[in-house]
Structures are given as C-alpha cells and as structure tokens.
Design a protein around this motif. Structure first.
Motif, PDB file in Angstrom:
ATOM      1  N   SER A 101       2.771 -16.336 -62.051  1.00 22.51           N
ATOM      2  CA  SER A 101       2.914 -17.300 -60.958  1.00 22.51           C
ATOM      3  C   SER A 101       2.352 -18.676 -61.302  1.00 22.51           C
ATOM      4  O   SER A 101       2.877 -19.686 -60.848  1.00 22.51           O
ATOM      5  CB  SER A 101       2.272 -16.753 -59.687  1.00 22.51           C
ATOM      6  N   GLU A 102       1.295 -18.735 -62.112  1.00 21.65           N
ATOM      7  CA  GLU A 102       0.698 -20.038 -62.425  1.00 21.65           C
ATOM      8  C   GLU A 102       1.192 -20.612 -63.747  1.00 21.65           C
ATOM      9  O   GLU A 102       1.252 -21.823 -63.917  1.00 21.65           O
ATOM     10  CB  GLU A 102      -0.831 -19.933 -62.436  1.00 21.65           C
ATOM     11  N   TYR A 103       1.505 -19.731 -64.685  1.00 20.89           N
ATOM     12  CA  TYR A 103       1.942 -20.208 -66.013  1.00 20.89           C
ATOM     13  C   TYR A 103       3.436 -20.023 -66.237  1.00 20.89           C
ATOM     14  O   TYR A 103       3.974 -20.466 -67.242  1.00 20.89           O
ATOM     15  CB  TYR A 103       1.155 -19.501 -67.119  1.00 20.89           C
ATOM     16  N   ASN A 104       4.084 -19.308 -65.298  1.00 20.90           N
ATOM     17  CA  ASN A 104       5.534 -19.121 -65.391  1.00 20.90           C
ATOM     18  C   ASN A 104       5.966 -18.309 -66.612  1.00 20.90           C
ATOM     19  O   ASN A 104       7.019 -18.583 -67.208  1.00 20.90           O
ATOM     20  CB  ASN A 104       6.223 -20.499 -65.379  1.00 20.90           C
ATOM     21  N   CYS A 105       5.166 -17.318 -66.965  1.00 20.78           N
ATOM     22  CA  CYS A 105       5.544 -16.446 -68.088  1.00 20.78           C
ATOM     23  C   CYS A 105       6.808 -15.659 -67.745  1.00 20.78           C
ATOM     24  O   CYS A 105       7.093 -15.381 -66.582  1.00 20.78           O
ATOM     25  CB  CYS A 105       4.415 -15.465 -68.407  1.00 20.78           C
ATOM     26  N   ASP A 106       7.560 -15.305 -68.784  1.00 19.58           N
ATOM     27  CA  ASP A 106       8.805 -14.546 -68.600  1.00 19.58           C
ATOM     28  C   ASP A 106       8.585 -13.044 -68.728  1.00 19.58           C
ATOM     29  O   ASP A 106       9.366 -12.248 -68.194  1.00 19.58           O
ATOM     30  CB  ASP A 106       9.824 -15.001 -69.650  1.00 19.58           C
ATOM     31  N   THR A 119       7.111  -9.390 -58.820  1.00 19.34           N
ATOM     32  CA  THR A 119       7.592 -10.581 -59.532  1.00 19.34           C
ATOM     33  C   THR A 119       8.994 -10.381 -60.119  1.00 19.34           C
ATOM     34  O   THR A 119       9.607 -11.353 -60.561  1.00 19.34           O
ATOM     35  CB  THR A 119       6.647 -10.927 -60.706  1.00 19.34           C
ATOM     36  N   LYS A 145       9.522  -9.049 -62.911  1.00 15.32           N
ATOM     37  CA  LYS A 145       9.402  -9.334 -64.350  1.00 15.32           C
ATOM     38  C   LYS A 145       8.724  -8.145 -65.028  1.00 15.32           C
ATOM     39  O   LYS A 145       7.923  -7.437 -64.411  1.00 15.32           O
ATOM     40  CB  LYS A 145       8.563 -10.589 -64.566  1.00 15.32           C
TER      41      LYS A 145
END
Ligand code: RDL
Ligand code: RDL
Length: 155
Positions: A53-58, A90, A92
């Motif tokens: 959510s904060e770093y937008n990792c995939d 998420t 993900k």
C-alpha cells in the motif's frame, strides 16, 4: 518496471532474503527490490501490507523461520493466516518462504535448505510476475522448494 517486496526477520538463523535477491537478479530483469526487515514472523503481515500500500509493490516474498517449540508453530500459523489475509485484501501474491528450524537434521542442512528454498521460490516469484506460463508448464510435476522434487505419479 515492477517492484518486488522482500520481508524478512531478525529471528531467522539464515539470511534467506539475500539468497533470493541474488537468485532474482540471476533470473531476469525488469524489477526493483524493496526490502523490509522485522523482528519475527508475526510482524511480517503488516510489513507486506505496507509494501503493497505504501510502496506499491507488485509481489511480496515473506521469509521466516518458525522455531521448534509449540509456541513457534502457533506463531507460524498466525503469521501465515495474516499473510493470507493481506493477499486476499490486496489481490496480490505473497510467497511465504518459511523454513521450520526442525525441518533440518543439523545446522549445516538448515543453511542449505534455507538457501535452496529461497532461491527456488525467487524463481517462482519471477515467473508469477513475468512469465506465468512457465508455472503452468510445470503443473502436476510434484515440484518442491528446498528438498528434492517429488515428481509426478503415473496412472
Ligand atoms: O511482534 C513481536 C513478536 O511477537 C514477533 O516478532 C514474533 O513473530 C516473534 N516470535 C515469537 O514470539 C515466537 O514465539 C517468533 C517465533 N516464535 C518464531 O518461531 N519465529 C519468528 N518469530 O520469526
Ligand atoms: O507461498 C509459497 C508457499 O508457501 C506456498 O506455495 C505453499 O502452498 C507451499 N506448500 C508448503 O509450504 C507446504 O508446507 C505446500 C504444501 N506444504 C503442500 O502440502 N501442498 C502444496 N503446497 O501445494
């Protein structure tokens, strides 16, 4: 460019994340890595959520080592449930790369197992993100990460 999140712990007795990062860079390109280290496995779900959510990792790989005691096994179950919740929330993937300390017969085998499982799941992470058909090609093949593959059964 994709971003792969790496969560690991100071509790673990082997630096599994470094093995995975080394293997990821050997496997391909097109990604950056964000690493987030927490004290223990029960701290991994929120770390993974923050990486999304904060770093937008995939995708996130979560490394941990449950100890041998009943309380450790319970911690592993709790951590695992938390990691599941984050995935469903998420949408993900989190690859949970846990090596239970009592899976290995001695420290030497434990180190080998940690390195090998981390590397094999790093390749799985890469395929999930960049080449998912590679996983489908191996469907039903009895693959295992760490110890030897079990292989397919014939009818
Ligand atoms: O939030 C602080 C701790 O509670 C957290 O880091 C736990 O994951 C630590 N921890 C335990 O309390 C425990 O009983 C861990 C284990 N067992 C374990 O087996 N492996 C861990 N942490 O990584
Ligand atoms: O997220 C990566 C892995 O944690 C995940 O793929 C697990 O489902 C792999 N796995 C285990 O870690 C395990 O202890 C599996 C089994 N057991 C199992 O019995 N069957 C599986 N996976 O399909």
């Amino acid at each position: 460019m994709k971003l792969i999140g790496i969560v690991d712990t100071t509790f673990a007795r082997y630096d599994m994340a470094s093995s995975a990062i080394d293997e990821l860079y050997k496997t391909g390109t097109g990604f950056d890595i964000k690493r987030y280290t927490v004290p223990g496995i029960k701290d991994t779900p929120v770390a993974a959520l923050k990486l999304f959510s904060e770093y937008n990792c995939d995708l996130v790989m979560a490394f941990g080592m449950p100890g041998p005691m009943p309380v450790d096994k319970m911690s592993a179950q709790i951590a695992s449930t938390g990691l599941m919740e984050v995935q469903l929330k998420t949408m993900k993937h989190i690859l949970e790369v846990f090596v239970h300390e009592d899976e290995a017969i001695d420290d030497r085998e434990l180190a080998w197992l940690c390195d090998n499982r981390s590397r094999e799941h790093a390749v799985n992470a890469y395929y999930l993100l960049f080449d998912p058909e590679k996983l489908t090609e191996n469907a039903g093949n009895g693959l295992r990460q760490g110890f030897e593959d079990r292989g397919p059964v014939n009818s």
